[in-house]
Design a protein around this motif. Structure first.
Motif, short mmCIF file in Angstrom:
data_model
loop_
_atom_site.label_atom_id
_atom_site.label_comp_id
_atom_site.label_asym_id
_atom_site.label_seq_id
_atom_site.Cartn_x
_atom_site.Cartn_y
_atom_site.Cartn_z
N TYR A 423 0.64 72.89 24.16
CA TYR A 423 1.65 73.90 23.88
C TYR A 423 1.01 75.27 24.10
N TYR A 424 1.83 76.30 24.15
CA TYR A 424 1.35 77.66 24.32
C TYR A 424 0.76 78.14 23.00
N GLY A 425 -0.56 78.31 22.95
CA GLY A 425 -1.21 78.67 21.70
C GLY A 425 -2.32 79.67 21.88
N TYR A 426 -3.33 79.55 21.03
CA TYR A 426 -4.41 80.52 20.93
C TYR A 426 -5.09 80.78 22.27
N GLN A 427 -5.52 79.70 22.96
CA GLN A 427 -6.23 79.88 24.22
C GLN A 427 -5.35 80.56 25.27
N ALA A 428 -4.08 80.13 25.36
CA ALA A 428 -3.17 80.73 26.33
C ALA A 428 -2.96 82.22 26.04
N ILE A 429 -2.84 82.55 24.76
CA ILE A 429 -2.67 83.96 24.37
C ILE A 429 -3.88 84.78 24.79
N LEU A 430 -5.08 84.25 24.58
CA LEU A 430 -6.29 84.97 24.97
C LEU A 430 -6.32 85.23 26.47
N PHE A 431 -5.98 84.21 27.27
CA PHE A 431 -6.00 84.39 28.72
C PHE A 431 -4.94 85.39 29.17
N ASP A 432 -3.75 85.32 28.60
CA ASP A 432 -2.70 86.27 28.99
C ASP A 432 -3.07 87.69 28.61
N ASP A 433 -3.69 87.86 27.46
CA ASP A 433 -4.13 89.19 27.05
C ASP A 433 -5.22 89.71 28.00
N PHE A 434 -6.15 88.83 28.35
CA PHE A 434 -7.22 89.22 29.28
C PHE A 434 -6.64 89.57 30.65
N ASN A 438 -6.79 92.87 32.97
CA ASN A 438 -7.56 92.72 34.21
C ASN A 438 -6.68 92.07 35.28
N PRO A 439 -5.67 92.78 35.76
CA PRO A 439 -4.69 92.17 36.68
C PRO A 439 -5.28 91.77 38.04
N HIS A 443 -7.39 83.46 37.60
CA HIS A 443 -7.94 82.38 36.79
C HIS A 443 -7.30 81.06 37.19
N LEU A 444 -8.13 80.10 37.58
CA LEU A 444 -7.68 78.77 37.97
C LEU A 444 -8.01 77.79 36.85
N SER A 458 2.90 64.10 29.27
CA SER A 458 2.55 65.51 29.35
C SER A 458 1.04 65.63 29.33
N THR A 459 0.49 66.46 30.22
CA THR A 459 -0.96 66.54 30.33
C THR A 459 -1.50 67.96 30.30
N ILE A 460 -0.68 68.96 30.60
CA ILE A 460 -1.20 70.32 30.73
C ILE A 460 -1.44 70.92 29.36
N PRO A 461 -2.68 71.33 29.07
CA PRO A 461 -3.04 71.79 27.72
C PRO A 461 -2.81 73.28 27.54
N ASP A 462 -3.14 73.74 26.34
CA ASP A 462 -2.94 75.12 25.90
C ASP A 462 -3.36 76.14 26.94
N SER A 463 -4.62 76.13 27.36
CA SER A 463 -5.12 77.17 28.26
C SER A 463 -4.38 77.19 29.59
N GLY A 464 -4.00 76.01 30.11
CA GLY A 464 -3.30 75.93 31.38
C GLY A 464 -1.85 76.37 31.31
N LEU A 465 -1.33 76.60 30.11
CA LEU A 465 0.06 77.03 29.94
C LEU A 465 0.19 78.54 29.84
N ALA A 466 -0.92 79.26 29.98
CA ALA A 466 -0.85 80.72 29.98
C ALA A 466 0.06 81.18 31.12
N LYS A 467 0.73 82.30 30.91
CA LYS A 467 1.76 82.75 31.86
C LYS A 467 1.16 83.38 33.12
N ASN A 468 -0.11 83.78 33.07
CA ASN A 468 -0.69 84.54 34.17
C ASN A 468 -1.91 83.87 34.79
N VAL A 469 -1.99 82.54 34.67
CA VAL A 469 -3.06 81.79 35.33
C VAL A 469 -2.42 80.79 36.29
N VAL A 470 -3.25 80.23 37.15
CA VAL A 470 -2.79 79.19 38.09
C VAL A 470 -3.39 77.87 37.64
#
Length: 582
Positions: A423-434, A438-439, A443-444, A458-470
């Motif tokens: 789900y979209y959580g702590y790790q995803a928030i950190l990556f989106d903030d970063f 730093n546009p 991040h892959l 379902s397999t995609i974890p927290d960090s991979g659900l960030a809105k601004n990563v691939v």
């Protein structure tokens, strides 16, 4: 909201029901305020600030999370015709964390009671049976070298401390953050009935982010014994400064397939059998990573490995320069190095280059990206281990950002191992903030290992659900005429939405190869799965289980060892465990 439904009422009604006017001494708290259409948001904010309130969060749409005295916030909201509600403990955590905390505590207490009353109950189930194996555990810092808690640390100790991530109100002054860091451990211990700091189950805090004045979104890592999880979580949620709590997931490596899978699309039998017979497609197009620095976040990198070593830089000297670094995060920079321009030991000096725990995963990932044996200053030897971008260089972090090393492409071949991590959580928030700050970065992220996930479908974890990563996933790639595929165990089952098929990757008990052997010994390469009778498997099984896999429930006080023994006596081929209620 994800944590539950919140009923909003007109702020004017709250003002009307109030028995006393707002007090200047009233302590701040969290409240939700939903602004009406056409509200002058700037004017509302000015009125809020005038009453010592501040906006600390946003909930789509037109709803803000406010930190301030209840009375003054009510007045500001009422003036602008808004609706509002208390942001109470009941909505500060997801249901899966509450269930895990409740079940872990109940099962641990029941197991201890059974163990004390009868030695025939079998051994302890350990962390995995408690449903907490996907959480980080506490490891005491050692050696006085400033080492940090390892992100991937794990233990099956009956008295392991499991992590909860607690988001703290962002606008707290430093003295309030300091008070949390100093006082919460003792207050939390009292709430769960711990009396001495020497107890193995005394709560621990990872307070680095809370004490970082420059951190706009402070999180506090809290570690509790399984039996204290429910009471401890409730205490944390009841604190006015707590915005949100979620599982602190353990990071695991996820990278199985590399260069050819990424570059080929379709493979001929000849190319699959003789991979060095021709250049890879990207290389023929001149794309080899020239003048690129790629960031890698992983478990450690062996800079003395032949694919990364530079004769002009002694690996021991590099390590010593890291050890002598006086910064909070030990780092060395080597802009002229052939392959590794920087190494940031985010996990601490103690873990520099550590590869033993994860079998060389960090070196493997870095090799897949840019590994190459050097031949002079500008050439490399092409062999089966050459990376996808052999002319690129690596900025390695164990684990963190790479902006200072001029890396603009970062690969993340790791994820969270627990079902609650999807789900979209702590790790995803950190990556989106970063990424917001730093546009220019790319991040892959790895989607997962061939669909391996504790969550069916379902397999995609927290960090991979960030809105601004691939986030990238790939199936195993074989030529059309190939007949020797890697074996994968498939689990077919039915759900409310129809039949499903999922890859089975046992993370506990016997490894995947043992399941493959069992399937290969059958004519149809299939094994039927049947439910145990009784379902909890705590006494002799009724029925025929020969040549079958038996499905046994975990939500009982009966020990896993006992369940397995009864299944073995029934001549079942294997056992799959399930837990009701998440």
């Amino acid at each position: 909201m994800r944590s539950g439904r919140i009923e909003l009422t007109p702020a004017s009604e709250r003002v009307t029901r109030r028995r006393e006017p707002p007090s200047q001494e009233e302590p701040p708290r969290l409240l939700l305020v939903k602004l009406g259409e056409g509200t002058d948001k700037q004017r509302f904010r000015e009125d809020l600030v005038a009453g010592r309130g501040e906006v600390v969060g946003y909930v789509p749409y037109d709803t803000v999370l406010v930190w301030g005295p209840s009375g003054s916030v009510e007045d500001a909201a009422s003036k602008h015709g808004a609706h509002m509600a208390d942001f109470a403990a009941e909505v500060k955590a997801p249901g899966e964390l509450r269930r895990a905390a409740r079940d872990a505590g109940a099962r641990t207490r029941a197991r201890k009671a059974a163990a004390s009353s009868s030695s025939a109950a079998g051994g302890a189930e350990g962390a995995h049976a408690l449903g907490l194996s996907g959480l980080q555990t506490w490891r005491e810092p050692g050696g006085g070298d400033g080492s940090r808690r390892r992100l991937g640390a794990d233990t099956d100790s009956p008295e392991a401390l499991y992590g909860i991530n607690v988001q703290i109100v962002s606008v707290l002054p430093y003295r309030s953050r300091m008070a949390i860091a100093k006082q919460w451990s003792g207050r939390l211990a009292a709430a769960v009935g711990r009396r001495s700091g020497s107890e193995a189950c005394w709560p621990r805090l990872g307070d680095g982010q809370v004490l970082d004045e420059g951190n706009p979104r402070p999180w506090l890592q809290v570690f509790l014994c399984a039996e204290d999880m429910e009471a401890g979580l409730q205490w944390l949620l009841e604190q006015a400064e707590t915005v949100w709590a979620e599982p602190l997931h353990r990071v695991v490596p996820v990278n199985l397939k590399a260069v050819w899978t990424l570059q080929t699309g379709g493979l001929s039998l000849d190319r699959y059998t003789y991979p060095l017979s021709s250049h890879k497609p990207f290389w023929r197009a001149g794309v080899m990573g020239n003048r690129e620095v790629v960031g890698v976040l992983d478990t450690g990198l062996d800079v003395a490995h032949c694919y990364f070593v530079d004769d002009a830089f002694n690996p021991v000297t590099l390590r010593n320069s890291l050890m002598s670094n006086g910064t909070a995060t030990p780092t060395w920079l080597a802009p002229e190095h052939r392959k590794v321009v920087s190494y940031n030991a985010y996990a601490g000096r103690q873990f520099y280059g550590e590869e033993s725990v994860n079998g060389g995963h960090g070196t493997h990932v870095s090799g897949s990206v840019a590994g190459a044996i050097g031949l002079g200053d500008t050439h490399f030897a092409e062999d089966a281990g050459t990376g996808g971008a052999p002319m690129a260089r690596i900025s390695f972090m164990d684990i963190g950002p790479h902006v200072d090393a001029s890396a603009r492409i970062v690969t993340n071949s790791w994820a969270m191992s627990a079902r609650s991590g999807i789900y979209y959580g702590y790790q995803a928030i950190l990556f989106d903030d970063f990424m917001w700050r730093n546009p220019e970065m790319l991040h892959l992220h790895a989607a997962s290992n061939n669909g391996a996930s504790p969550e069916m479908g379902s397999t995609i974890p927290d960090s991979g659900l960030a809105k601004n990563v691939v986030t990238i996933g790939a199936l195993e790639n074989y030529p059309e005429d190939w007949r020797e595929w890697d074996d994968t165990v498939l689990f077919r089952y039915s759900s409310s939405s129809g039949p499903k098929t999922s890859a089975l990757h046992p993370g506990i008990g016997k490894g995947e190869w043992r399941w493959i052997q069992a399937l290969q010994n059958t004519t149809a390469r299939q094994l039927p799965v049947v439910r145990a009778v009784p379902e909890d498997g705590c006494r002799q099984l009724v029925g025929s289980y020969v040549g079958k896999v038996v499905l046994i429930g975990l939500n009982t006080t009966c020990n896993v060892t006992v369940k397995v023994q009864w299944a073995a006596k029934a001549n079942a081929t294997g056992v799959l465990f399930y837990r009701n209620g998440g």
